[in-house]
Design an enzyme around this catalytic site. Structure first.
Site, PDB file in Angstrom:
ATOM      1  N   ARG A  35      66.416  -1.638   5.360  1.00  7.64           N
ATOM      2  CA  ARG A  35      67.797  -1.493   5.732  1.00  7.64           C
ATOM      3  C   ARG A  35      67.810  -2.900   6.637  1.00  7.64           C
ATOM      4  O   ARG A  35      66.853  -3.813   6.634  1.00  7.64           O
ATOM      5  CB  ARG A  35      67.340  -0.804   7.737  1.00  7.64           C
ATOM      6  CG  ARG A  35      67.031   0.493   8.065  1.00  7.64           C
ATOM      7  CD  ARG A  35      67.388   0.924   9.128  1.00  7.64           C
ATOM      8  NE  ARG A  35      67.168   2.637   9.182  1.00  7.64           N
ATOM      9  CZ  ARG A  35      66.077   3.218   9.004  1.00  7.64           C
ATOM     10  NH1 ARG A  35      64.935   2.489   9.927  1.00  7.64           N
ATOM     11  NH2 ARG A  35      65.913   4.305   9.250  1.00  7.64           N
ATOM     12  N   LYS A  51      64.962   2.117  13.558  1.00  4.87           N
ATOM     13  CA  LYS A  51      65.539   2.556  14.133  1.00  4.87           C
ATOM     14  C   LYS A  51      65.015   3.130  15.987  1.00  4.87           C
ATOM     15  O   LYS A  51      63.694   3.072  15.329  1.00  4.87           O
ATOM     16  CB  LYS A  51      66.377   3.732  13.690  1.00  4.87           C
ATOM     17  CG  LYS A  51      67.211   3.083  13.173  1.00  4.87           C
ATOM     18  CD  LYS A  51      67.933   4.494  12.495  1.00  4.87           C
ATOM     19  CE  LYS A  51      69.294   3.929  11.754  1.00  4.87           C
ATOM     20  NZ  LYS A  51      70.457   4.706  11.100  1.00  4.87           N
ATOM     21  N   HIS A  65      73.991  -1.568   2.055  1.00 10.08           N
ATOM     22  CA  HIS A  65      72.534  -0.689   2.090  1.00 10.08           C
ATOM     23  C   HIS A  65      71.890  -0.315   0.494  1.00 10.08           C
ATOM     24  O   HIS A  65      71.503   0.925   0.100  1.00 10.08           O
ATOM     25  CB  HIS A  65      72.735   0.659   2.845  1.00 10.08           C
ATOM     26  CG  HIS A  65      72.235   0.552   4.295  1.00 10.08           C
ATOM     27  ND1 HIS A  65      71.136  -0.416   4.641  1.00 10.08           N
ATOM     28  CD2 HIS A  65      71.604   1.696   4.830  1.00 10.08           C
ATOM     29  CE1 HIS A  65      71.214   0.466   5.869  1.00 10.08           C
ATOM     30  NE2 HIS A  65      71.061   1.435   5.729  1.00 10.08           N
ATOM     31  N   ARG A 117      69.048  -0.299  -0.704  1.00 12.94           N
ATOM     32  CA  ARG A 117      68.183   0.526  -0.229  1.00 12.94           C
ATOM     33  C   ARG A 117      69.018   1.980  -0.876  1.00 12.94           C
ATOM     34  O   ARG A 117      67.049   2.131  -1.140  1.00 12.94           O
ATOM     35  CB  ARG A 117      68.509   0.792   1.287  1.00 12.94           C
ATOM     36  CG  ARG A 117      68.043   2.186   1.744  1.00 12.94           C
ATOM     37  CD  ARG A 117      68.046   1.437   3.837  1.00 12.94           C
ATOM     38  NE  ARG A 117      67.747   2.602   4.258  1.00 12.94           N
ATOM     39  CZ  ARG A 117      66.730   2.739   4.944  1.00 12.94           C
ATOM     40  NH1 ARG A 117      65.415   2.285   4.967  1.00 12.94           N
ATOM     41  NH2 ARG A 117      66.396   4.177   5.703  1.00 12.94           N
ATOM     42  N   HIS A 142      63.035   7.242   7.868  1.00  6.40           N
ATOM     43  CA  HIS A 142      63.766   7.659   7.738  1.00  6.40           C
ATOM     44  C   HIS A 142      62.862   9.307   8.929  1.00  6.40           C
ATOM     45  O   HIS A 142      62.371   9.828   8.848  1.00  6.40           O
ATOM     46  CB  HIS A 142      64.636   9.102   7.028  1.00  6.40           C
ATOM     47  CG  HIS A 142      65.828   8.292   6.433  1.00  6.40           C
ATOM     48  ND1 HIS A 142      65.636   9.485   5.034  1.00  6.40           N
ATOM     49  CD2 HIS A 142      66.218   7.720   6.498  1.00  6.40           C
ATOM     50  CE1 HIS A 142      66.469   8.035   4.455  1.00  6.40           C
ATOM     51  NE2 HIS A 142      67.122   7.008   5.391  1.00  6.40           N
ATOM     52  N   TYR A 147      68.875  11.977  -1.726  1.00  5.37           N
ATOM     53  CA  TYR A 147      68.619  11.030  -2.484  1.00  5.37           C
ATOM     54  C   TYR A 147      68.787  11.840  -3.835  1.00  5.37           C
ATOM     55  O   TYR A 147      68.518  12.425  -4.601  1.00  5.37           O
ATOM     56  CB  TYR A 147      68.098  10.309  -2.595  1.00  5.37           C
ATOM     57  CG  TYR A 147      68.274   9.410  -1.609  1.00  5.37           C
ATOM     58  CD1 TYR A 147      68.898   8.228  -1.866  1.00  5.37           C
ATOM     59  CD2 TYR A 147      67.413   8.877  -0.490  1.00  5.37           C
ATOM     60  CE1 TYR A 147      69.853   7.246  -0.962  1.00  5.37           C
ATOM     61  CE2 TYR A 147      68.206   7.942   1.195  1.00  5.37           C
ATOM     62  CZ  TYR A 147      69.036   7.437  -0.091  1.00  5.37           C
ATOM     63  OH  TYR A 147      69.214   5.674   1.281  1.00  5.37           O
TER      64      TYR A 147
END
Length: 237
Positions: free
Chosen positions: A98, A122, A193, A196, A219, A228
């Site tokens: 990120r 995160k 992003h 990414r 994630h 994706y």
């Protein structure tokens, strides 16, 4: 009661609030309603029978491999700024970080000999992300011929520095990527992003395991990574 809540949600829809905004407002009302029940102010939950607005997930834009190649080659290899930008772009695409993670990399967090970087994602979750050979070379070139030129008295141990010798900001990285993408002739919308998303999609196209991609992207839930598979299907179609 419930009829009033239904009328309120309908009014939000008529006022053209985005579905994400409607869902957020309804979520706040649900929490308030549950609080009233817990405190014995009301016996019933007035939001119990309401459905949340369905959120459509927009597929992220991704670059083709040829566009990635053009973008990575856009920065000059003759200037400190060019060496820095090339290292950022290569590391971005090589590891799927990120923007915030990339800006926060410290010198002691990156191991170029073994090819990995330690990042905090995160929720301050730490993870190890592998780095590809091209990115390792680009970061080495930047550390020897680029970073020393940005160092000032107030410089800390951040890997990527601004002209002022401070940690490069997310906004600066975004502006830099947009600038290089324009010069590379890329007309797709440039968002932070973008690399990414391209990293994840190209990995999937190459046969990588979805769980492995989830791990690399950091994630928490694999349902986030599964977007994706939709991108890949759309590209194939």
């Amino acid at each position: 009661g419930s009829p009033h809540v239904s009328a309120w949600t309908s009014s939000l829809s008529r006022q053209d609030f985005a579905r994400s905004s409607q869902a957020r407002k309804l979520s706040a009302l649900r929490m308030f309603s549950k609080h009233l029940v817990r405190e014995n102010v009301r016996k019933d939950d007035i939001t119990e029978l309401l459905d949340a607005p369905k959120l459509s997930r927009k597929l992220p834009d991704v670059l083709t491999r040829e566009e990635v190649e053009r973008l990575l080659n856009a920065p000059s290899s003759m200037t400190p700024h060019g060496l820095r930008d090339r290292a950022i772009l290569e590391l971005f695409y090589s590891s799927g970080l990120r923007v915030s993670e990339l800006c926060g990399i410290l010198l002691q967090s990156i191991n170029l000999d073994d090819g990995y970087v330690r990042v905090f994602g995160k929720g301050s979750k730490e993870r190890i992300s592998p780095i590809g050979g091209a990115a390792i070379k680009a970061v080495r070139d930047y550390m020897s011929g680029g970073r020393p030129r940005f160092v000032k008295d107030k410089t800390g141990s951040e890997l990527f520095l601004s002209q002022q010798g401070l940690a490069i900001s997310r906004k600066m990285v975004w502006v830099m990527i947009k600038d290089h993408a324009r010069r590379a002739g890329i007309e797709k919308p440039i968002k932070p992003h973008l690399l990414r998303h391209s990293f994840a999609t190209h990995l999937l196209e190459g046969g990588a395991d979805l769980r492995a991609i989830q791990e690399m992207l950091g994630h928490a839930d694999i349902s986030t990574t599964q977007i994706y598979t939709s991108v890949q299907a759309a590209r194939l179609a």
